[in-house]
Scaffold this active site. Structure first.
Site, mmCIF file in Angstrom:
data_model
loop_
_atom_site.group_PDB
_atom_site.id
_atom_site.type_symbol
_atom_site.label_atom_id
_atom_site.label_comp_id
_atom_site.label_asym_id
_atom_site.label_seq_id
_atom_site.Cartn_x
_atom_site.Cartn_y
_atom_site.Cartn_z
ATOM 1 N N HIS A 1 0.856 -1.183 0.000
ATOM 2 C CA HIS A 1 0.000 0.000 0.000
ATOM 3 C C HIS A 1 0.893 1.234 0.000
ATOM 4 C CE1 HIS A 1 1.031 0.150 4.219
ATOM 5 N NE2 HIS A 1 0.505 -1.044 4.413
ATOM 6 N N GLU A 2 0.259 2.395 0.086
ATOM 7 C CA GLU A 2 0.997 3.656 0.008
ATOM 8 C C GLU A 2 2.147 3.719 1.039
ATOM 9 O OE1 GLU A 2 1.280 6.068 -2.026
ATOM 10 O OE2 GLU A 2 2.334 7.511 -0.732
ATOM 11 N N HIS B 1 4.111 1.296 2.054
ATOM 12 C CA HIS B 1 5.286 0.618 1.497
ATOM 13 C C HIS B 1 5.899 1.439 0.362
ATOM 14 C CE1 HIS B 1 2.824 -2.962 2.895
ATOM 15 N NE2 HIS B 1 3.979 -3.209 3.472
ATOM 16 N N SER C 1 -2.164 -0.151 6.812
ATOM 17 C CA SER C 1 -1.649 -1.468 7.171
ATOM 18 C C SER C 1 -2.306 -2.508 6.285
ATOM 19 C CB SER C 1 -1.997 -1.765 8.635
ATOM 20 O OG SER C 1 -1.855 -3.146 8.902
#
Ligand code: PAF
Length: 325
Positions: free
Chosen positions: A65-66, A68, A218
């Protein structure tokens, strides 16, 4: 470009060359090289390293997701080559945890990493990392820092994390490794491991990416129902309220912790822990504390959420008073 398929790979064994050649095609097609064995990744990375390129590494368990992607962007600022690993590490999951259900979204992950400009993806299978099984595999553990907070309810979790991260570090041998600050205790434990074992790696922490309502991004948020998703941001809200109370000089930490746990429980979350700590030791705040971290974990249905906020202590603060708990 530091590596040319046309020139081939110098200094490799025939087996390594076989890996490299088959993966050249993948790189040519996708623009990002994917490796599943330590030997093939290392061989390819060594070509760049011999040409003087620096390497930044982002270990992940996928379902990107953003949060990472911010790590990947930061990694690009630090080094010429960015390596990302995706490995759902069974060693860090407890018997009753969600290993088999952990979200696996490889095709979408690859697209995202490619779009962010990651050059190398390491995608090992479990038997590449634990060829003789997990039980007999050497372990790396960081005592004390690993024991409280998440470690208290997840015995063996941090040993699983530090073992796999140490192994990945040895495979990739990066100059820099990038982790999210959402997992504050994990980051602290990894930094300690790197210091204790003299690993020549600069560990960089990146601020938590949040949804507009404050919920920390998360992979586990995907488990939340629509109704639970409305409740989930309360974890961050309660952390912020506690932070503000401390910043205003409220000095009874145990009362603040108790109040926060009650607020979480009343909102429908089940507080696991809510701890006001020294940001370096993760133990109770003392007069020497320079940064306070408030660490929290709570369950929402079967989903366990964690989050934290920090508060820098400036020299004008009366820490004698604030530390009196
Ligand atoms: O934070 C994670 O995703 C994992 O704990 C890590 C660091 C990739 C190790 O498996």
């Amino acid at each position: 470009m530091f590596w040319s398929p046309a020139r081939g790979v110098r200094g490799l064994t025939s087996q390594q060359t076989t890996f490299a050649v088959s993966e050249v095609r993948d790189w040519e097609v996708r623009g990002m090289k994917t490796y599943s064995t330590a030997a093939s990744l290392r061989a390819a990375l060594n070509v760049g390293k011999r040409a003087g390129k620096t390497v930044a590494f982002v270990p992940t368990m996928g379902n990107l997701h953003e949060g990472h992607l911010r790590l990947v962007r930061r990694a690009r600022q630090y080094a010429d080559i960015v390596v990302v690993s995706i490995f759902v590490n069974p060693l860090q999951f407890g018997a009753n945890e969600d290993l088999s259900n952990y979200p696996r979204t490889l095709a979408a992950d690859k697209e995202k990493l490619f779009a962010e400009g990651a050059q190398f993806l390491f995608l090992p299978q479990v038997d590449e990392i634990y060829p003789e099984g997990m039980a007999s595999h050497s372990k790396v553990s960081v005592p004390e820092l690993s024991e409280g907070h998440c470690g208290a309810n997840r015995p063996g979790h941090f040993t699983g994390v530090t073992t796999v991260v140490a192994k990945l570090f040895n495979i990739v041998q990066p100059d820099t490794a990038v982790f999210g600050e959402k997992d504050f205790q994990q980051l602290s434990v990894i930094r300690k491991m790197v210091r204790d074992l003299c690993m020549p790696i600069d560990v960089v922490g990146v601020a938590t990416a949040r949804a507009a309502d404050g919920l920390a991004l998360s992979s586990r948020n995907g488990y939340l129902s629509a109704e639970q998703r409305q409740i989930a941001p309360i974890l961050h809200r309660v952390l912020q309220e506690c932070r503000e109370a401390i910043a205003c000089g409220y000095d009874s930490y145990s009362k603040l912790e108790q109040h926060a746990r009650t607020s979480l429980n009343q909102a429908g979350l089940e507080a696991d822990y809510f701890n006001i700590c020294d940001g370096r030791t993760l133990r109770p705040v003392t007069a020497d504390t320079e940064e306070v971290v408030i660490l929290a974990a709570a369950k929402l249905g079967t989903t366990r959420l964690i989050d934290n906020v920090t508060l820098n202590v400036n020299s004008s603060t009366d820490w004698g008073m604030l530390a009196a708990n």
